[in-house]
Every structure is written in C-alpha cells, then in structure tokens.
Design a protein around this motif. Structure first.
Motif, mmCIF file in Angstrom:
data_model
loop_
_atom_site.group_PDB
_atom_site.id
_atom_site.type_symbol
_atom_site.label_atom_id
_atom_site.label_comp_id
_atom_site.label_asym_id
_atom_site.label_seq_id
_atom_site.Cartn_x
_atom_site.Cartn_y
_atom_site.Cartn_z
ATOM 1 N N LEU A 47 -16.032 3.559 3.847
ATOM 2 C CA LEU A 47 -15.486 4.111 2.615
ATOM 3 C C LEU A 47 -15.839 5.590 2.580
ATOM 4 C CD1 LEU A 47 -14.005 3.001 0.066
ATOM 5 C CD2 LEU A 47 -16.233 2.870 -1.042
ATOM 6 N N ASP B 49 -7.462 -4.237 -10.004
ATOM 7 C CA ASP B 49 -6.814 -4.421 -8.699
ATOM 8 C C ASP B 49 -5.311 -4.588 -8.919
ATOM 9 O OD1 ASP B 49 -6.208 -4.889 -6.089
ATOM 10 O OD2 ASP B 49 -7.384 -6.724 -5.877
ATOM 11 N N LYS C 189 -9.843 -3.478 0.609
ATOM 12 C CA LYS C 189 -9.966 -2.919 -0.748
ATOM 13 C C LYS C 189 -10.374 -3.993 -1.753
ATOM 14 C CE LYS C 189 -5.825 -1.136 -1.028
ATOM 15 N NZ LYS C 189 -5.269 -1.520 0.300
ATOM 16 N N THR C 190 -9.691 -5.132 -1.716
ATOM 17 C CA THR C 190 -10.029 -6.214 -2.640
ATOM 18 C C THR C 190 -11.424 -6.755 -2.356
ATOM 19 O OG1 THR C 190 -7.692 -6.827 -2.923
ATOM 20 C CG2 THR C 190 -9.342 -8.498 -3.460
ATOM 21 N N ASP D 69 0.836 -1.188 0.000
ATOM 22 C CA ASP D 69 0.000 0.000 0.000
ATOM 23 C C ASP D 69 0.878 1.248 0.000
ATOM 24 O OD1 ASP D 69 0.757 0.570 2.752
ATOM 25 O OD2 ASP D 69 -0.595 -1.049 3.319
ATOM 26 N N VAL E 182 -9.288 3.731 -5.279
ATOM 27 C CA VAL E 182 -9.521 3.275 -3.906
ATOM 28 C C VAL E 182 -8.168 3.061 -3.249
ATOM 29 C CG1 VAL E 182 -10.568 1.531 -2.429
ATOM 30 C CG2 VAL E 182 -11.677 2.168 -4.579
ATOM 31 N N VAL F 40 -7.554 0.129 -7.908
ATOM 32 C CA VAL F 40 -6.768 -0.006 -6.684
ATOM 33 C C VAL F 40 -5.310 -0.093 -7.104
ATOM 34 C CG1 VAL F 40 -6.172 -1.499 -4.746
ATOM 35 C CG2 VAL F 40 -8.571 -1.132 -5.329
ATOM 36 N N ASN G 122 -3.199 -1.950 3.535
ATOM 37 C CA ASN G 122 -3.517 -3.343 3.253
ATOM 38 C C ASN G 122 -4.214 -3.966 4.450
ATOM 39 O OD1 ASN G 122 -0.644 -3.120 1.502
ATOM 40 N ND2 ASN G 122 -2.326 -4.172 0.525
ATOM 41 N N CYS H 286 -10.377 3.672 2.013
ATOM 42 C CA CYS H 286 -10.962 2.490 2.641
ATOM 43 C C CYS H 286 -10.283 2.294 4.002
ATOM 44 C CB CYS H 286 -10.741 1.268 1.743
ATOM 45 S SG CYS H 286 -11.622 -0.203 2.241
ATOM 46 N N GLU H 287 -10.986 2.617 5.078
ATOM 47 C CA GLU H 287 -10.421 2.479 6.416
ATOM 48 C C GLU H 287 -11.539 2.464 7.446
ATOM 49 O OE1 GLU H 287 -7.898 5.776 7.255
ATOM 50 O OE2 GLU H 287 -9.453 7.281 6.918
#
Length: 767
Positions: free
Chosen positions: A744, A694, A590-591, A419, A582, A722, A586, A739-740
C-alpha cells in the motif's frame, strides 16, 4: 418439363463437358433468383459467369448467349404492349431496360452489376416519385386495392425465396467461387427485398389517398412490415406497471440505431423495470432485432471463463459442434473403408465457409482482449466460472454481451464493481460501438464519455435530450427555469383577472366586464405547478471525538490459508480526520484491506491496533447479503436495534431518502438504490467514529451520490473509501492510496492525476 429441367438442359447443351454437380448448382442459383432480378441479363451473368469460366474454357460469346437464354426462361418475356402501359409499377434500373451486349458479359460484368444495384438502392426515393408521377397522369381510374394485393403477393414470393437455402452436392466446384457467388446473390436479394418493401409502402400510401376506407388496413399492415426492416426502436403511448404501481404512463421512447443513450432517474422510478420490459420485447419490437440485456451474473460451472464467453456466440458455437460431428463421422467412414457421402462433404464445406465468414478463428483473441480490458488475468480467463465471485461473474456477463455485439445492448449499471482501469477501457470500447446502447448509470463521467443522448425518467414519463450528461443538466435547468417563469406569469395573469372580477362583479356598470373576465378565466388551461423532484439528503450522525490514532498497522502480513501472501509489511495509521481513497486494480486486495481495518480479518504476521472505544461503520459492496429481504425496512431495523418506537425507525430511514410507504414494503421489492439506503440507515444507527465504504455508489442515482458526498464532507469522523466514482473521490478525499504489488503506497497527486496515469498505461497496453 419444369423450369429447373429446362435451365439444366440449356446449361448442359452449352457446355456438354461440364460436371453434373456444377450444372445442378448453376441451375439452382438461376432458378432461385426472383423474376425481376432474373430479367436482368447482367444479374444472371454476374451470378454464374465466374463459375462457368473457372470450370470450362468458355468464351464470352457462349456465356453471353447462355445468360440471355436463362434470363428469358426464368424472368419471362414481357407481355405484348406492356411497354405502352399507362402505369409502371416497379421501375427497373437502366441495366434492366437495356439488353446486355456480348462485349459486356462475362466475369468482368460482376462489378458493374453491383454498381447498378447500389444505384438502384440509392435512388429508391426517385423511383417512388416516379410511381406517384405515373398516378397523377392516369386517364382512367385504376383499382389501387388490386394493385396493392399484387405487390403484396410479389413481396411474399421474394421473402420465400430469401428463406430458401441452396444445397450443394459436390465439392468438385471451386469452393471460393461458390461462396463468393452465393454471398453476392444473398446481398442482392436482401437489398431487392428492402427496396420492394419501400416501393410497396409508397403504393400503399397512394392507395390510401385514393380510397382511405378500403386501403387503411393494408396500409397499416405494410407500414408495420416496412418498420420491421428498421433497427430503430420506436414505441409510442405505452404504460409500464410494477406491483400495480404505474411507472410510466402514455410514454414515448425513440432509440435511433447507432446512438448511445443514458437512462437516468431517481432510485425506484423503474429504470431497471423498463430495461427488463425491453429485453422481453413487451412493446412489439421487431423480432429480427437482436437484444442483449446485461443484468444477471453468469451461472458458475466447470466451463473456463474464456470458453464461457466464446459460447455466447451461439452461431459460432453451433457451427463448431456441427464441424466436430461431421469430422468424426467422416473419420469413422474412412476407418471402415467406406466412401464419404457427397452430401456430408458439402455440409462440411458449408460449415467451413460460414466459420470463415464470421471470422471464427479470430474470436478467441477478441474475447481475450475483452476479458483483459475488464481486468481478468490469464489465470482467471482459464479458470472455471464457478471459482469466480459474484462480481467477477457479473463482469463475465458483460464480456459475453460485448462479444455478441447485439443491435440493441441494454446495460444496467455496467461500471459497478469495476476498477478505474476497467472503467476507462469500457468507456473507450463503447465509444466505438457500431449499434445502439441503452444504459443506466450513476457515473456522470461515464455518461459524459459514452452517451450521445440522455433520457430522463421522472413523474411516470420519459424526456429525451441530445448530448451528454452535462449538456442534459444545463438544458434541464434552463427548461425548469423557463417553466417557472411561465408559471409565475400565468399565475399573475389569473390573479389579475380574479382581482378585477372580485372588485367589479357587484357593480352594475362593470358587471358585463366582470362576466367577460370570468369566461376568460374559465377557458384558461389548468395551471399546474412545476414538478420538482424532492432534494435528496444524507446525514451521518457525528460521533463523540476520540483523541490520537484510531487504527495503526505495523509490518502486517496477510494471506489466506496456504495461498500466496496478499500483503507484505503494511504500515499506516488512520486518524479522526483521515479522508482516504483506496484505488488499484481488482484482485489486488482492496476489500481484504478494508476487512483488516475493521477487524473482520486478522493479520497473519505483524500487529494491528484499534482504539478500544472505536466504532467502525462498514458498508460492503455486497450489503444486500446483510439484509433480510423478506422483512420491511422498518421490521429489519427493529430486529437490529430493538426497543425504539416505530416512528424512530421511519425517521432514521427518512434521513437517507426512504419516505412515504416505501419503508413498509418488503425489502425484496425495493430497487437496488433503495436497498442501499436501508444499508446506510443501518450504518448510521451504529453512530460510528469511522466510515469504511466499499463501492458505496453502486445502484445509487446521481443525486443520491451527490448527497452521499455532502454527508461524508459534513461527517466529523474518519473515512476510508473504495470507489471508481471520480466525482465522489475528488469531492471527499484528501489522500490517494494505491493498492498494488502486495503493498500500500501513497500516491503523490490528485485522483485526476492518478486517472491520467491509468489512461496512459491503458494506451500503452492496448498499443
């Protein structure tokens, strides 16, 4: 009586009350010194006087007298008339030429001895000059071959001494003094050996100058031996082949110790193959050079992640195992009421000393820092490696390499699957790397941040450039421009000559001039056109337009089985013109988010809506798993989209840079970037309305990443991306979603602003 026995007798005579173990140890220290060093009374005093003063109330005069006797015994007395010899083979330092006074001996002599030794090393060039100066004033010829043989024998003797280990048999000696003394002697012996090697090379050169035919073999051997002491990597005129195909021919590679090199080139030119060849030492590199190649992920087992990294330091791991065994043995002896053997006690003391020297106690904290920088949480650091995914095991392999700190670190796309925060941390960490780095990367910003040099691999050769990637790009473009101008000038000159020849060769008055021009033309070097790499082009087919919202999420909650929720209340929509990046650490999902958008995962709660006519093209960071590597690219596409002619599959592959015979090769023989091209072709043939990408830049070369950016910008559908590649995000995306914390949120600002915020957070985190 042997020298060891005589030396022991001298020590015991000077200090009758001295413990026998100390006498034996002092004897081994002095006898272990080489003759040149032992002849210097200062060197002997620096090695043993602290031990004598600590173990007995010794006066400076007694210590001085003993050191002089030991020096005479071990170093030997120079032969009569030696001082008047015409040739001085190995000049000694000033301290070696002048006897040591009684007032200068004792414990306080150690620092001055170290200083003298450093002065010898710093001035070795002058000593070599003295050698050659002595050669120039010889009145009678000498046999350089004999002299070279003598010096070779001396060097071999020194190296044998360096390989010996002194065994201490009693712990009654002050252990810290023993360690300090042994360390000082080891450092001096190493420096002495290197200086001897350089002086031997100088003598070899002089021998070659006097008699090249007889001395060339010895000179080459000693030159190679001297080169082995260097940590530079220098490989000349070498070839690399893969499956019978030449990847490099008559190439040269120079890696100066301490510099950081970026290896760049198109996918398929053999960058990874070159790194593997270096890791296998296929080019005769020094066996003493430590090399670590980060390529394969760590094999999963029950070992915790942090412990797996610690075990990578094999010396530390072996010492800890030995310590454990020795402690268990001693405990068992004590329980049986037996006295512990002195030898075992000394072995344990040596283990403790070595562990302290390599700072073994600080290792867990250092490993935790590395893993934390690579985004491993506390839970992941203590979790078994078999519980980690392939991407995390790859990061674990990177962590192991960073902890081992090899002299040559080979990295193949180290930023893949990292990341943004981890990439920033890795850039900062490698900027302070004390050894040599040779890395492949597609990330221009990473290359600019880390690399001091760029090596360009193309057309079966290597070209080196000083500076970062931006500097390389300017220098390469300027070089190509100059080559083009030179080519045009040479072409015009040839055309001018040819025009003169064609016009006047049949004219009797000008025939001689025409013949002269013909000879000039024939002598001109072969005119070669500029070697330009073909331009890379990507193209995603434009889909038929769909009106309205394509994807819509209302209060979506998702969790895997009985685990904690990954997301709570996702609310967003995607349109035909969406361009979303996005980002986030990690492990934040995200995925998982991408799979919720594609429909591969269904919400635990809430509603997700997709347009009924929507076709989504999904490029997974694990896209290789989607390919049948036993087939060729053409065969694989035929199985997925049957009924089309062979040329159509090849045309589609050509759209993504797969040209020539490459589409007919088994996919397993392709490079990582070429496999990505097959995956992009598969995605493009689906004619999607929406692209979900991705980490699409993994394994792609820099030119292909730029082509991908152009293709995304030309695509009329929507895109969710991503990636950690700053240039790709900046050039293609208009929105940044973070993303956290199981949610989102839209980031108000550019990706540059987000990266700056991450850099600030990293500085606060690392103090």
């Amino acid at each position: 009586m042997t020298i060891e026995e005589e030396a022991a007798a001298l020590v015991a005579s000077a200090f009758p009350s001295l413990d026998s173990a100390i006498v034996e140890y002092i004897t081994s220290v002095v006898v272990g010194m080489d003759a040149v060093e032992a002849r210097d009374t200062n060197e002997v005093a620096a090695a043993i006087s602290p031990l004598l003063e600590d173990a007995a109330a010794a006066s400076l005069q007694v210590v001085s007298a003993l050191c002089a006797k030991l020096s005479k015994l071990v170093g030997g007395v120079p032969a009569a008339g030696a001082s008047g010899s015409a040739l001085k083979v190995l000049p000694q330092s000033s301290s070696a030429r002048q006897p040591m006074s009684a007032a200068a001996t004792g414990a306080n002599s150690s620092p001055s001895a170290d200083d003298d030794d450093d002065e010898e090393d710093d001035g070795y060039e002058q000593e070599e000059a003295d050698i050659f100066a002595e050669f120039n004033v010889l009145k009678t010829p000498i046999r350089m071959g004999d002299l070279l043989a003598q010096e070779s024998e001396r060097l071999a003797a020194i190296q044998r001494v360096l390989s010996e280990r002194h065994e201490v048999k009693k712990t009654a000696v002050n252990q810290k003094l023993l360690e300090r003394s042994e360390g000082r002697i080891k450092r001096k012996q190493d420096k002495r050996a290197q200086k001897e090697m350089r002086q031997l090379a100088a003598i070899s050169a002089a021998a070659a100058a006097q008699n090249p035919e007889t001395a060339s073999t010895n000179y080459a051997q000693n030159k190679a031996a001297a080169a082995s002491l260097s940590l530079d990597v220098q490989i000349e005129n070498f070839d690399v082949f893969f499956a019978g195909k030449p990847l490099l021919q008559q190439a040269d590679l120079m890696l100066a110790y301490g510099r950081r090199y970026g290896l760049i080139g198109r996918n398929g030119v053999g960058k990874s193959t070159l790194l593997r060849a270096l890791a296998r030492r296929e080019f005769g590199m020094s066996a003493s050079l430590t090399i670590v190649h980060v390529e394969q992920e760590v094999v999963g087992d029950d070992t915790p992640s942090l412990e797996s990294v610690l075990e990578a330091h094999t010396e530390r791991h072996e010492l800890l195992q030995k310590e454990k065994a020795l402690v268990a043995y001693m405990d068992a002896q004590k329980q049986l009421g037996r006295e512990v053997e002195t030898k075992k006690a000394m072995e344990l003391a040596q283990v403790y000393s070595k562990l302290e020297e390599i700072e073994a106690d600080k290792a867990p904290a250092l490993v935790a820092e590395i893993l934390n920088g690579l985004s491993f949480t506390q839970e992941m650091q203590s979790a078994p490696t078999k519980s980690l995914s392939g991407g995390w095991r790859m990061r674990l392999a990177l962590a192991r390499a960073l902890f081992m700190r090899p002299e040559l670190l080979l990295l193949d796309e180290p930023t893949n699957m990292l990341d943004v925060s981890a990439v920033l941390w890795l850039e900062n960490y490698l900027q302070d790397w004390p050894h040599t780095i040779f890395t492949i990367s597609h990330d221009r910003d990473f290359l600019n941040s880390v690399c001091t040099d760029i090596i360009h691999m193309h057309h079966a050769r290597l070209e080196a450039y000083k500076g970062d990637y931006d500097t390389f790009e300017k220098a390469r473009d300027e070089r190509i421009l100059n080559q083009a101008k030179e080519y045009e000038a040479q072409l015009m000159y040839r055309q001018h000559l040819q025009a003169f020849i064609d016009r006047w060769r049949v004219n009797a008055n000008r025939a001689a001039q025409a013949q002269s021009k013909i000879k000039i033309l024939e002598k001109l070097p072969e005119l070669k056109p500029i070697e330009k790499e073909p331009e890379v082009q990507f193209r995603f087919p434009d889909p038929e337009p769909i009106a309205g919202s394509l994807v819509h999420f209302d209060d979506v909650v998702f969790q895997y089985s009985n685990d904690k929720p990954i997301f709570t209340k996702l609310n967003f929509g995607l349109r035909n013109d969406s361009r979303v990046a996005v980002v986030g650490a990690n492990g934040n999902g995200k995925t998982t988010l991408l799979k919720l958008i594609t429909g591969d995962l269904l919400p635990t709660k809430g509603e997700s809506h997709r347009h009924r006519a929507l076709r989504i093209g999904y490029f997974s960071q694990y896209h290789v798993d989607q390919l049948d590597v036993s087939m060729s690219a053409v065969e694989f596409l035929h199985t997925r989209f049957p009924g089309q002619p062979l040329q159509e599959y090849r045309r589609q592959l050509g759209t993504y840079g797969m040209t020539g015979d490459t589409p007919l090769q088994p996919i397993r023989t392709l490079s990582g970037g070429q496999k990505s091209r097959v995956a992009f072709t598969l995605l493009g043939m689906q004619k999607p309305h929406f692209l979900i990408l991705d980490e699409p830049t993994n394994h792609l070369d820099i030119e292909t990443v730029e082509a991908l950016a152009n293709a995304i910008n030309a695509f009329s559908g929507g895109v969710v991306l991503v990636s950690h590649d700053e240039r790709l995000i900046r050039s293609t995306c208009t929105e940044i979603w973070v993303c956290e914390r199981k949610s989102l949120t839209r980031f108000e600002g550019s990706f540059g602003d987000y990266k700056a915020a991450m850099a600030l957070a990293l500085r606060k985190k690392t103090g």
